[in-house]
Scaffold this motif. Sequence first.
Motif, PDB file in Angstrom:
ATOM      1  N   GLY A   1     -21.199 -12.713 -51.668  1.00 54.83           N
ATOM      2  CA  GLY A   1     -20.390 -11.866 -51.534  1.00 54.83           C
ATOM      3  C   GLY A   1     -19.253 -11.869 -51.999  1.00 54.83           C
ATOM      4  N   GLY A   2     -18.446 -13.287 -52.256  1.00 54.72           N
ATOM      5  CA  GLY A   2     -17.350 -13.943 -51.618  1.00 54.72           C
ATOM      6  C   GLY A   2     -17.123 -13.954 -50.040  1.00 54.72           C
ATOM      7  N   ALA A   3     -18.050 -14.261 -49.941  1.00 58.25           N
ATOM      8  CA  ALA A   3     -18.171 -14.998 -48.542  1.00 58.25           C
ATOM      9  C   ALA A   3     -18.628 -16.778 -48.560  1.00 58.25           C
ATOM     10  CB  ALA A   3     -19.242 -14.768 -47.250  1.00 58.25           C
ATOM     11  N   ASP A   4     -17.647 -17.769 -47.839  1.00 57.72           N
ATOM     12  CA  ASP A   4     -18.102 -18.689 -47.952  1.00 57.72           C
ATOM     13  C   ASP A   4     -19.137 -19.632 -47.911  1.00 57.72           C
ATOM     14  OD1 ASP A   4     -14.881 -19.840 -48.970  1.00 57.72           O
ATOM     15  OD2 ASP A   4     -15.175 -18.923 -47.524  1.00 57.72           O
ATOM     16  N   ALA A   5     -19.835 -20.544 -48.583  1.00 57.55           N
ATOM     17  CA  ALA A   5     -21.371 -20.872 -48.462  1.00 57.55           C
ATOM     18  C   ALA A   5     -21.571 -22.141 -47.784  1.00 57.55           C
ATOM     19  CB  ALA A   5     -21.654 -21.695 -49.190  1.00 57.55           C
ATOM     20  N   SER A   6     -20.374 -23.083 -47.500  1.00 56.87           N
ATOM     21  CA  SER A   6     -20.891 -23.814 -46.415  1.00 56.87           C
ATOM     22  C   SER A   6     -19.908 -24.132 -45.076  1.00 56.87           C
ATOM     23  CB  SER A   6     -21.436 -25.194 -47.382  1.00 56.87           C
ATOM     24  OG  SER A   6     -22.209 -25.303 -47.724  1.00 56.87           O
ATOM     25  N   PHE A   7     -20.242 -23.961 -43.918  1.00 51.46           N
ATOM     26  CA  PHE A   7     -19.307 -24.711 -43.166  1.00 51.46           C
ATOM     27  C   PHE A   7     -19.951 -25.591 -41.977  1.00 51.46           C
ATOM     28  CE2 PHE A   7     -18.166 -20.432 -44.295  1.00 51.46           C
ATOM     29  CZ  PHE A   7     -16.600 -20.496 -44.841  1.00 51.46           C
TER      30      PHE A   7
ATOM     31  N   ASN B   1     -28.327 -28.395 -23.207  1.00 54.89           N
ATOM     32  CA  ASN B   1     -26.982 -28.021 -22.998  1.00 54.89           C
ATOM     33  C   ASN B   1     -26.121 -29.246 -23.823  1.00 54.89           C
ATOM     34  OD1 ASN B   1     -25.114 -25.971 -24.198  1.00 54.89           O
ATOM     35  ND2 ASN B   1     -23.850 -26.515 -22.282  1.00 54.89           N
ATOM     36  N   SER B   2     -27.177 -30.663 -24.133  1.00 49.76           N
ATOM     37  CA  SER B   2     -26.492 -31.622 -24.395  1.00 49.76           C
ATOM     38  C   SER B   2     -26.130 -32.185 -26.007  1.00 49.76           C
ATOM     39  CB  SER B   2     -27.552 -32.814 -24.313  1.00 49.76           C
ATOM     40  OG  SER B   2     -27.856 -33.316 -22.924  1.00 49.76           O
ATOM     41  N   ASP B   3     -25.133 -32.729 -26.575  1.00 50.92           N
ATOM     42  CA  ASP B   3     -24.332 -32.503 -28.122  1.00 50.92           C
ATOM     43  C   ASP B   3     -25.911 -32.754 -28.621  1.00 50.92           C
ATOM     44  OD1 ASP B   3     -20.737 -32.651 -28.468  1.00 50.92           O
ATOM     45  OD2 ASP B   3     -22.922 -32.719 -29.925  1.00 50.92           O
ATOM     46  N   LEU B   4     -25.635 -32.853 -29.484  1.00 49.75           N
ATOM     47  CA  LEU B   4     -27.122 -33.045 -30.465  1.00 49.75           C
ATOM     48  C   LEU B   4     -26.385 -33.659 -32.143  1.00 49.75           C
ATOM     49  CD1 LEU B   4     -29.201 -30.109 -30.781  1.00 49.75           C
ATOM     50  CD2 LEU B   4     -29.245 -32.585 -29.341  1.00 49.75           C
ATOM     51  N   MET B   5     -24.825 -34.152 -31.897  1.00 48.99           N
ATOM     52  CA  MET B   5     -24.243 -34.276 -33.222  1.00 48.99           C
ATOM     53  C   MET B   5     -23.998 -35.886 -33.277  1.00 48.99           C
ATOM     54  SD  MET B   5     -23.810 -31.384 -34.106  1.00 48.99           S
ATOM     55  CE  MET B   5     -23.121 -31.761 -35.676  1.00 48.99           C
ATOM     56  N   ASP B   6     -24.626 -36.367 -34.039  1.00 45.77           N
ATOM     57  CA  ASP B   6     -24.310 -37.970 -34.310  1.00 45.77           C
ATOM     58  C   ASP B   6     -23.352 -37.720 -35.040  1.00 45.77           C
ATOM     59  OD1 ASP B   6     -27.026 -40.206 -34.888  1.00 45.77           O
ATOM     60  OD2 ASP B   6     -24.975 -40.793 -34.826  1.00 45.77           O
ATOM     61  N   ALA B   7     -22.421 -38.516 -34.696  1.00 45.32           N
ATOM     62  CA  ALA B   7     -20.883 -38.981 -35.822  1.00 45.32           C
ATOM     63  C   ALA B   7     -20.669 -40.406 -36.124  1.00 45.32           C
ATOM     64  CB  ALA B   7     -20.085 -39.043 -34.666  1.00 45.32           C
ATOM     65  N   ALA B   8     -21.360 -40.768 -35.798  1.00 48.70           N
ATOM     66  CA  ALA B   8     -21.978 -42.472 -36.357  1.00 48.70           C
ATOM     67  C   ALA B   8     -22.743 -42.610 -37.666  1.00 48.70           C
ATOM     68  CB  ALA B   8     -22.983 -43.489 -34.861  1.00 48.70           C
ATOM     69  N   HIS B   9     -24.108 -41.401 -37.353  1.00 47.39           N
ATOM     70  CA  HIS B   9     -24.747 -41.135 -39.213  1.00 47.39           C
ATOM     71  C   HIS B   9     -24.084 -39.872 -39.873  1.00 47.39           C
ATOM     72  CE1 HIS B   9     -26.662 -44.175 -36.779  1.00 47.39           C
ATOM     73  NE2 HIS B   9     -27.234 -44.770 -37.618  1.00 47.39           N
ATOM     74  N   PRO B  10     -23.137 -39.709 -39.946  1.00 48.48           N
ATOM     75  CA  PRO B  10     -22.613 -38.361 -41.119  1.00 48.48           C
ATOM     76  C   PRO B  10     -23.282 -37.858 -42.557  1.00 48.48           C
ATOM     77  CG  PRO B  10     -20.887 -40.089 -42.272  1.00 48.48           C
ATOM     78  CD  PRO B  10     -21.769 -41.120 -40.684  1.00 48.48           C
ATOM     79  N   LEU B  11     -23.952 -36.436 -42.504  1.00 47.94           N
ATOM     80  CA  LEU B  11     -23.997 -36.510 -43.596  1.00 47.94           C
ATOM     81  C   LEU B  11     -23.083 -35.205 -44.996  1.00 47.94           C
ATOM     82  CD1 LEU B  11     -27.889 -35.420 -42.553  1.00 47.94           C
ATOM     83  CD2 LEU B  11     -26.568 -37.519 -44.259  1.00 47.94           C
ATOM     84  N   GLU B  12     -22.623 -35.444 -45.621  1.00 49.88           N
ATOM     85  CA  GLU B  12     -22.119 -34.734 -46.592  1.00 49.88           C
ATOM     86  C   GLU B  12     -20.875 -34.506 -45.743  1.00 49.88           C
ATOM     87  OE1 GLU B  12     -25.062 -31.097 -46.568  1.00 49.88           O
ATOM     88  OE2 GLU B  12     -24.655 -31.215 -48.392  1.00 49.88           O
TER      89      GLU B  12
ATOM     90  N   LEU C   1     -29.912 -34.411 -39.506  1.00 48.85           N
ATOM     91  CA  LEU C   1     -29.748 -32.803 -40.741  1.00 48.85           C
ATOM     92  C   LEU C   1     -28.778 -32.777 -40.522  1.00 48.85           C
ATOM     93  CD1 LEU C   1     -32.020 -30.511 -38.818  1.00 48.85           C
ATOM     94  CD2 LEU C   1     -32.641 -31.815 -40.433  1.00 48.85           C
ATOM     95  N   SER C   2     -27.615 -31.659 -42.054  1.00 47.41           N
ATOM     96  CA  SER C   2     -26.181 -31.439 -42.023  1.00 47.41           C
ATOM     97  C   SER C   2     -26.324 -30.621 -41.133  1.00 47.41           C
ATOM     98  CB  SER C   2     -26.820 -31.582 -43.562  1.00 47.41           C
ATOM     99  OG  SER C   2     -25.523 -31.147 -43.812  1.00 47.41           O
ATOM    100  N   ALA C   3     -24.934 -30.642 -40.119  1.00 51.60           N
ATOM    101  CA  ALA C   3     -23.805 -29.869 -40.525  1.00 51.60           C
ATOM    102  C   ALA C   3     -24.092 -28.754 -40.903  1.00 51.60           C
ATOM    103  CB  ALA C   3     -23.555 -30.219 -39.029  1.00 51.60           C
ATOM    104  N   LEU C   4     -23.732 -28.731 -42.198  1.00 52.79           N
ATOM    105  CA  LEU C   4     -22.848 -27.833 -42.426  1.00 52.79           C
ATOM    106  C   LEU C   4     -24.769 -26.498 -42.707  1.00 52.79           C
ATOM    107  CD1 LEU C   4     -22.007 -29.402 -46.190  1.00 52.79           C
ATOM    108  CD2 LEU C   4     -20.483 -28.939 -44.476  1.00 52.79           C
ATOM    109  N   TYR C   5     -24.124 -25.387 -42.694  1.00 55.50           N
ATOM    110  CA  TYR C   5     -24.624 -24.027 -42.965  1.00 55.50           C
ATOM    111  C   TYR C   5     -24.882 -23.791 -44.099  1.00 55.50           C
ATOM    112  CZ  TYR C   5     -26.312 -19.667 -41.684  1.00 55.50           C
ATOM    113  OH  TYR C   5     -26.845 -18.291 -41.107  1.00 55.50           O
ATOM    114  N   GLY C   6     -26.328 -23.823 -43.758  1.00 57.70           N
ATOM    115  CA  GLY C   6     -26.965 -23.426 -45.070  1.00 57.70           C
ATOM    116  C   GLY C   6     -27.541 -24.785 -46.358  1.00 57.70           C
ATOM    117  N   SER C   7     -27.165 -26.054 -45.580  1.00 56.40           N
ATOM    118  CA  SER C   7     -27.894 -26.889 -46.379  1.00 56.40           C
ATOM    119  C   SER C   7     -29.180 -27.479 -45.755  1.00 56.40           C
ATOM    120  CB  SER C   7     -26.469 -28.424 -46.245  1.00 56.40           C
ATOM    121  OG  SER C   7     -26.943 -29.511 -46.624  1.00 56.40           O
ATOM    122  N   ARG C   8     -29.720 -28.394 -46.535  1.00 55.28           N
ATOM    123  CA  ARG C   8     -31.218 -29.073 -46.219  1.00 55.28           C
ATOM    124  C   ARG C   8     -31.012 -29.562 -46.214  1.00 55.28           C
ATOM    125  NH1 ARG C   8     -33.878 -26.350 -42.553  1.00 55.28           N
ATOM    126  NH2 ARG C   8     -35.635 -26.999 -43.286  1.00 55.28           N
ATOM    127  N   MET C   9     -29.605 -30.902 -46.393  1.00 54.40           N
ATOM    128  CA  MET C   9     -30.157 -32.281 -46.550  1.00 54.40           C
ATOM    129  C   MET C   9     -30.348 -32.712 -45.118  1.00 54.40           C
ATOM    130  SD  MET C   9     -26.997 -35.087 -48.028  1.00 54.40           S
ATOM    131  CE  MET C   9     -27.243 -34.558 -49.544  1.00 54.40           C
TER     132      MET C   9
END
Length: 282
Positions: free
Chosen positions: A159-165, A175-186, A206-214
Amino acid sequence: MEVEDVRSIVEKHSGQRGAMISILEDVQDECGYLPADVLEAVATATGRPLVDVYGIATFYRAFSLKPRGKHVCTVCLGTACHVRGAPAVADAFEKRLDIERGGTTADGAFTLETVNCLGACALGPIVVADGHYFSNVSTDRVGDIVAQVQAGFDTGSAGGADASFSLHVRCPLCNSDLMDAAHPLEGHPSISLMASTGQALGRVRLSALYGSRMNDSTLDAAVGSVTRFFCPHCSGELRGVGICPDCDAPFVPLLVAGGGILQICSRAGCKGHLLDLGGVAG
């Protein structure tokens, strides 16, 4: 909420790691927020000091100590959004809704909130309205966003909003960081988790893009099967209290940096997800 209801929720999560977060999630689902008398009842039922219960309720921005409106508009005021004009956007929402930041309209229709970061700095200013993202928001878009919220979003369209962030997430248990910069997706750091399907245990990114299931997984999960997810740092199982409305599988909760909880469906092949942003930045 009655004392018996609080006790029932506490008993349901007895013995679970990170149980207090799950208890407060259940309470907020029932009440819409966390009333002071209910927090006192939670402290009594769990045997935890009231100050500890309040500490958790105020630390995680997905929790609210005040009633919230039917619709929630959240403006990011993080550094990247701030320098791109986010304060003016927040001011425009205040004027349009005739409330201050952190307030709710007299008719209970809208709550206006701010957060410090939504993990999509390159796309700021960011506004989230009822779970729908809007990027590069200017003051002249505020009226249109409010109108879209009032009209209701088409479930088949943003509805005018952006799909993926791209989101930055942490473990809700340690509270540990779950991001893996060494293995990026998208094009973005992936979300790294351990996962289990039956007797098999492996790494899932998992892809960090909101809404993506890659995803990139060492496991072979059959479509329709339910996967259990674990934090690679504390080994705790990530179990939410919510159920996917699309397939009735358990949600997997992840903390969004800056405030909020991202919940993704645990059933392979399902695209169900929910982003709950809350709290008012100091």
